[in-house]
Enzyme design. Structure first.
Site, PDB file in Angstrom:
ATOM      1  N   ASP A  32     -30.489 -27.963 -13.643  1.00 21.97           N
ATOM      2  CA  ASP A  32     -30.599 -27.450 -12.277  1.00 21.97           C
ATOM      3  C   ASP A  32     -31.302 -28.443 -11.359  1.00 21.97           C
ATOM      4  O   ASP A  32     -31.809 -29.477 -11.800  1.00 21.97           O
ATOM      5  CB  ASP A  32     -31.379 -26.127 -12.275  1.00 21.97           C
ATOM      6  CG  ASP A  32     -30.660 -25.031 -13.034  1.00 21.97           C
ATOM      7  OD1 ASP A  32     -29.416 -25.025 -13.018  1.00 21.97           O
ATOM      8  OD2 ASP A  32     -31.349 -24.189 -13.648  1.00 21.97           O
ATOM      9  N   TYR A  77     -34.963 -28.388 -25.099  1.00 24.37           N
ATOM     10  CA  TYR A  77     -35.654 -28.628 -23.837  1.00 24.37           C
ATOM     11  C   TYR A  77     -37.155 -28.675 -24.086  1.00 24.37           C
ATOM     12  O   TYR A  77     -37.677 -28.014 -24.987  1.00 24.37           O
ATOM     13  CB  TYR A  77     -35.379 -27.509 -22.834  1.00 24.37           C
ATOM     14  CG  TYR A  77     -34.042 -27.570 -22.140  1.00 24.37           C
ATOM     15  CD1 TYR A  77     -33.930 -28.114 -20.858  1.00 24.37           C
ATOM     16  CD2 TYR A  77     -32.895 -27.061 -22.735  1.00 24.37           C
ATOM     17  CE1 TYR A  77     -32.706 -28.150 -20.206  1.00 24.37           C
ATOM     18  CE2 TYR A  77     -31.663 -27.097 -22.093  1.00 24.37           C
ATOM     19  CZ  TYR A  77     -31.584 -27.642 -20.829  1.00 24.37           C
ATOM     20  OH  TYR A  77     -30.374 -27.684 -20.178  1.00 24.37           O
TER      21      TYR A  77
END
Length: 258
Positions: free
Chosen positions: A52, A110
């Site tokens: 994002d 992540y």
């Protein structure tokens, strides 16, 4: 036609995210533009995970097809010379034509980085979330146990999430402390829109003592985004690894800091 794999690092501050957008600069646009110039033909890429706005990557994996006769060095050094300073190719290799960086992936990793110190850091301010209050990572890790396995993560998906299923399988969720840094490492088959940042926001409430570890289980069960905490800021999140059936790529961000 040959299929090439690229390992990419980028700092996401100046981009609207990975995916090409008509209104704002994106990592995909910059990469495709540079690759197309080296290939002297239009190149389109596929990535392992679409990050994002403001999110970074130490090991994004990309693949593309081209019949241009170029040495591997041209795909790395030549393209890097055309890319902006905040996007670089770390490695390149030719792969099987059936390989797809997104759909061949088994899982993705992540890291979310928190700088837990009474004083903010001018050096790391744009690289991690600053929290001046002491965090209890033992309680945060207790809460993480409720996230493991395949579950409905409706409470942690954004209202803009377009996935047709809220179920995701989390294999690892753990906070690790290294000096003033606290690293949240999460491994899963895939993630919903804003899912990791929404998880971090809620786990911070546990770490600060506002909620118990068991609260995370309650929030999961209600399947209601409004019952979870606010979304953690984007600049602390890094895409750091992908595992495939035959190989894997991983560069933990904390190992670059320390």
């Amino acid at each position: 036609m040959k299929n090439y794999l690229l390992q990419i690092e980028y700092f996401g501050k100046n981009y609207c995210g990975w995916q090409r957008q008509s209104h704002s600069p994106s990592v995909q646009e910059e990469l495709e533009k540079a690759l197309s110039k080296i290939a002297n033909q239009n190149i389109e890429v596929t990535c392992a995970g679409r990050t994002d706005t403001g999110v970074h990557a130490t090991s994004q994996i990309v693949n593309f097809y081209s019949n241009a006769d170029r040495p591997l060095s041209a795909w790395q050094r030549g393209v890097n010379a055309l890319l902006p300073q905040d996007i670089k190719i770390l490695a390149v290799q030719q792969v099987d034509n059936n390989f797809n960086s997104r759909f061949t992936a088994i899982n993705r990793t992540y890291n979310y980085i928190i700088y837990n110190s009474a004083t903010s850091s001018p050096i790391f301010a744009e690289h991690c979330l600053w929290e001046n209050r002491e965090l209890d990572i033992d309680k945060m890790n207790q809460a993480c146990e409720y996230l493991l396995g395949e579950q409905d993560f409706s409470s942690f998906r954004s209202s803009q999430c377009q996935s047709n299923t809220p179920f995701r399988n989390i294999q690892k969720a753990e906070f690790i402390k290294q000096g003033s840094f606290i690293v949240f490492e999460v491994v899963g088959n895939a993630f919903l829109h804003h899912m990791i940042r929404n998880l971090v926001g809620s786990l911070l409430k546990v770490g600060l003592g506002f909620e118990s570890p068991e609260w995370i289980k309650v929030v999961l069960e209600v399947k209601d985004r409004t019952q979870a905490a606010e979304t953690a800021k984007a600049h602390g999140l890094y895409f750091v690894g992908v595992e495939y059936p035959e190989f894997s790529f991983k560069r933990q961000i904390i190992k670059l800091f320390c």
